[in-house]
Motif scaffolding. Structure first.
Motif, PDB file in Angstrom:
ATOM      1  N   PRO A  77     103.842 -14.067 -34.994  1.00  0.00           N
ATOM      2  CA  PRO A  77     104.150 -13.740 -36.393  1.00  0.00           C
ATOM      3  C   PRO A  77     103.009 -13.988 -37.376  1.00  0.00           C
ATOM      4  O   PRO A  77     102.931 -13.329 -38.398  1.00  0.00           O
ATOM      5  CB  PRO A  77     105.336 -14.656 -36.717  1.00  0.00           C
ATOM      6  CG  PRO A  77     105.316 -15.726 -35.699  1.00  0.00           C
ATOM      7  CD  PRO A  77     104.679 -15.158 -34.478  1.00  0.00           C
ATOM      8  N   THR A  78     102.134 -14.959 -37.096  1.00  0.00           N
ATOM      9  CA  THR A  78     101.102 -15.305 -38.084  1.00  0.00           C
ATOM     10  C   THR A  78      99.727 -15.398 -37.440  1.00  0.00           C
ATOM     11  O   THR A  78      99.584 -15.571 -36.239  1.00  0.00           O
ATOM     12  CB  THR A  78     101.391 -16.669 -38.744  1.00  0.00           C
ATOM     13  OG1 THR A  78     101.292 -17.698 -37.734  1.00  0.00           O
ATOM     14  CG2 THR A  78     102.765 -16.719 -39.381  1.00  0.00           C
ATOM     15  N   THR A 127      98.838 -10.029 -34.493  1.00  0.00           N
ATOM     16  CA  THR A 127     100.004  -9.882 -35.376  1.00  0.00           C
ATOM     17  C   THR A 127     100.465  -8.424 -35.322  1.00  0.00           C
ATOM     18  O   THR A 127      99.643  -7.520 -35.119  1.00  0.00           O
ATOM     19  CB  THR A 127      99.634 -10.258 -36.825  1.00  0.00           C
ATOM     20  OG1 THR A 127      98.430  -9.575 -37.190  1.00  0.00           O
ATOM     21  CG2 THR A 127      99.412 -11.747 -36.973  1.00  0.00           C
ATOM     22  N   ARG A 155     111.126 -15.237 -35.609  1.00  0.00           N
ATOM     23  CA  ARG A 155     110.321 -15.325 -36.830  1.00  0.00           C
ATOM     24  C   ARG A 155     109.771 -13.945 -37.217  1.00  0.00           C
ATOM     25  O   ARG A 155     109.723 -13.582 -38.395  1.00  0.00           O
ATOM     26  CB  ARG A 155     109.147 -16.287 -36.637  1.00  0.00           C
ATOM     27  CG  ARG A 155     109.575 -17.698 -36.411  1.00  0.00           C
ATOM     28  CD  ARG A 155     109.663 -18.461 -37.730  1.00  0.00           C
ATOM     29  NE  ARG A 155     110.564 -19.600 -37.564  1.00  0.00           N
ATOM     30  CZ  ARG A 155     111.354 -20.067 -38.484  1.00  0.00           C
ATOM     31  NH1 ARG A 155     111.413 -19.473 -39.662  1.00  0.00           N
ATOM     32  NH2 ARG A 155     112.127 -21.101 -38.264  1.00  0.00           N
ATOM     33  N   ASP A 158     112.511 -12.108 -38.818  1.00  0.00           N
ATOM     34  CA  ASP A 158     112.734 -12.664 -40.162  1.00  0.00           C
ATOM     35  C   ASP A 158     111.723 -12.122 -41.157  1.00  0.00           C
ATOM     36  O   ASP A 158     112.019 -11.940 -42.341  1.00  0.00           O
ATOM     37  CB  ASP A 158     112.592 -14.201 -40.155  1.00  0.00           C
ATOM     38  CG  ASP A 158     113.774 -14.886 -39.501  1.00  0.00           C
ATOM     39  OD1 ASP A 158     114.791 -14.202 -39.275  1.00  0.00           O
ATOM     40  OD2 ASP A 158     113.682 -16.088 -39.201  1.00  0.00           O
ATOM     41  N   MET A 159     110.492 -11.894 -40.678  1.00  0.00           N
ATOM     42  CA  MET A 159     109.405 -11.475 -41.566  1.00  0.00           C
ATOM     43  C   MET A 159     109.349  -9.952 -41.729  1.00  0.00           C
ATOM     44  O   MET A 159     108.430  -9.419 -42.335  1.00  0.00           O
ATOM     45  CB  MET A 159     108.071 -12.008 -41.035  1.00  0.00           C
ATOM     46  CG  MET A 159     107.971 -13.525 -41.123  1.00  0.00           C
ATOM     47  SD  MET A 159     106.620 -14.211 -40.144  1.00  0.00           S
ATOM     48  CE  MET A 159     105.215 -13.821 -41.193  1.00  0.00           C
ATOM     49  N   VAL A 298     106.263 -18.947 -45.354  1.00  0.00           N
ATOM     50  CA  VAL A 298     105.536 -17.897 -44.636  1.00  0.00           C
ATOM     51  C   VAL A 298     104.131 -18.368 -44.295  1.00  0.00           C
ATOM     52  O   VAL A 298     103.675 -18.252 -43.169  1.00  0.00           O
ATOM     53  CB  VAL A 298     105.503 -16.584 -45.456  1.00  0.00           C
ATOM     54  CG1 VAL A 298     104.560 -15.570 -44.821  1.00  0.00           C
ATOM     55  CG2 VAL A 298     106.907 -15.990 -45.536  1.00  0.00           C
ATOM     56  N   ARG A 301     104.075 -21.058 -41.453  1.00  0.00           N
ATOM     57  CA  ARG A 301     104.490 -20.764 -40.077  1.00  0.00           C
ATOM     58  C   ARG A 301     103.304 -20.862 -39.145  1.00  0.00           C
ATOM     59  O   ARG A 301     102.210 -20.411 -39.448  1.00  0.00           O
ATOM     60  CB  ARG A 301     105.089 -19.370 -39.997  1.00  0.00           C
ATOM     61  CG  ARG A 301     106.522 -19.413 -40.486  1.00  0.00           C
ATOM     62  CD  ARG A 301     107.289 -18.150 -40.205  1.00  0.00           C
ATOM     63  NE  ARG A 301     108.578 -18.248 -40.874  1.00  0.00           N
ATOM     64  CZ  ARG A 301     109.066 -17.334 -41.679  1.00  0.00           C
ATOM     65  NH1 ARG A 301     108.401 -16.254 -41.911  1.00  0.00           N
ATOM     66  NH2 ARG A 301     110.234 -17.513 -42.255  1.00  0.00           N
TER      67      ARG A 301
END
Length: 461
Positions: A77-78, A127, A155, A158-159, A298, A301
């Motif tokens: 996610p990040t 990502t 996650r 969620d994003m 955010v 994370r």
């Protein structure tokens, strides 16, 4: 279970022995045999359970090093998590000659990533947004992909990455192995699994260990008093390393300015920062050059910092899950953690929701017990360390020993205890130096040489 029972190759077993990984964690013991057979898997486990090694070791075992083409893709996610996962893959794969692991994340120029892909790589960690961008540019060849891993899939959903994830999976070979790791298992994950996996094995690891020992306090104050109360809390508890969570990027900026002006060693992390600035802030936090990191959920994370003394909720989240995720970063490795929440009178329903969902009563604490504003009690909240930035990194063959040697050798003259954590990136390196000696260290490094060469060095503010 001992790793030697998991049918891993000798080079991988050798590295595990060198890294002193004695036994497999439950998620590793259950996942690795399934993944080595090439089967699809859904793994449910919390952060810190060892899931990165659970999917990294099978990927490394199955890589054909003689073919320098993309064989495995890990979606995270990040950017921070991408960097961590790539670091773990490189660490575990250090006995595999010629192994190439690329980070393909946003916030960095795309051209160097395109060039690196043209040269060829075995594993990419990226990502969803950047991977999709590279696919659209036709720079990412997925035809030979054997394994795709969705790390922290909940996650990513969620994003808002659902559509990106589906498009990426749709562009990979139908014969691929699809691995999905998630801390929670909402209906969307079930749907994703049904659409893109073939009879996956489900592995769920319930925390067998006792829940982390975290003292959870709640201070109630008026909204306009929150910054002053936070300063009093920091002076009372004197954390060496703490994360303060805010709900808005603007709050992060304002609060960082206020704390720094009050003499607190602090910096902020929010989504608008360029990657180089995010790296700089995180390097300073990891090496204790800043004591307080202020972040949004955010931006926060993927942050995994050892020995975090406290987590402070400057703003309470609306739901329980982010609260649990935030405070779970303290109280690790057998140490007692501290989680402090600031609640305004209108936050009472949030507190009740958290208490109901977590089945834990927050300990109500009185602001009156804190040192008064402007009090000298608790003394300084500055850090004993500062950070120097060296403009050479892993790709320039820079190693931690080279920097330590330059600082503690004849030319540098510092003792090893005056040098803190050294962190090497692709083309940069960060080193923590005792604050009282930072000017001496900077001058001596500039006057001297590292690896026989003059290097550009700056003090990180």
């Amino acid at each position: 279970m001992d790793f030697s029972a998991l049918a891993l190759s000798p080079p991988l077993l050798q590295v595990l022995q060198e890294l002193e990984f004695p036994t497999a964690t439950p998620i590793q013991a259950q996942s690795i045999p399934v993944l080595l057979k090439g089967k699809d898997l859904v793994g449910q486990a919390k952060t810190g359970s060892g899931k990165t090694a659970a999917f990294s070791l099978p990927i490394l075992q199955r890589i054909q090093l003689q073919h320098r083409r993309l064989q495995a893709l890990v979606l995270c996610p990040t950017r921070e998590l991408c960097t961590q996962v790539a670091g773990e893959l490189r660490r575990l794969g250090r006995r595999l000659p010629g192994l190439q692991v690329l980070v393909l994340a946003g916030g960095q120029p795309v051209r160097p990533q395109v060039n690196a892909l043209e040269k060829g790589a075995h594993v990419a960690v990226g990502t969803p947004g950047r991977i999709l961008d590279l696919l659209q540019r036709e720079s990412l060849d997925t035809r030979q992909l054997a394994t795709v891993v969705l790390d922290e899939a909940d996650r990513m959903l969620d994003m808002g990455f659902r559509e990106d994830m589906e498009r990426i999976l749709g562009a990979t070979p139908p014969t691929r192995q699809t691995v999905l790791f998630s801390a929670t298992f909402p209906p969307d994950i079930e749907k994703l699994s049904r659409a893109f996996q073939k009879q996956p094995t489900r592995v769920t690891v319930v925390d067998e260990e006792a829940a982390p020992d975290i003292q959870q306090l709640c201070y109630t104050c008026a909204p306009e008093e929150k910054t002053a109360v936070l300063l009093r809390i920091l002076r009372q508890y004197q954390p060496t390393s703490a994360i303060v969570f805010c709900n808005l990027k603007a709050t992060v900026v304002e609060l960082t300015r206020a704390l720094v002006e009050a003499g607190v060693s602090a910096d902020g992390l929010q989504g608008d920062l360029e990657q180089i600035d995010r790296d700089r802030v995180m390097a300073k936090f990891r090496n204790h050059s800043i004591r307080v990191l202020i972040a949004t959920d955010v931006a926060g994370r993927g942050i995994d910092v050892e020995a975090l003394d406290a987590v402070i909720n400057f703003d309470l989240p609306s739901q329980s899950e982010p609260y649990v995720h935030r405070i779970g970063r303290t109280g690790r490795a057998g140490r007692r953690g501290l989680a402090i929440s600031l609640a305004t009178p209108s936050d009472e329903h949030k507190v009740e929701t958290i208490e109901h969902d977590t089945k834990v009563q927050l300990e109500r604490a009185s602001v009156e017990t804190l040192p008064p504003a402007g009090s000298a009690r608790g003394a300084s909240l500055e850090s004993a360390w500062e950070t120097l930035l060296i403009f050479a990194g892993r790709k320039d063959k820079m190693r931690p020993g080279d920097i330590l040697g330059a600082l503690t050798g004849e030319a540098g003259g510092l003792s090893a205890s005056d040098v803190g954590k050294i962190e090497i990136h692709d083309h940069l390196a960060y080193v923590a130096v005792a604050r009282r000696l930072v000017n001496v260290a900077l001058q001596r490094l500039r006057d001297g040489r590292i690896k026989g060469r003059k290097q550009r060095i700056e003090r990180v503010r």
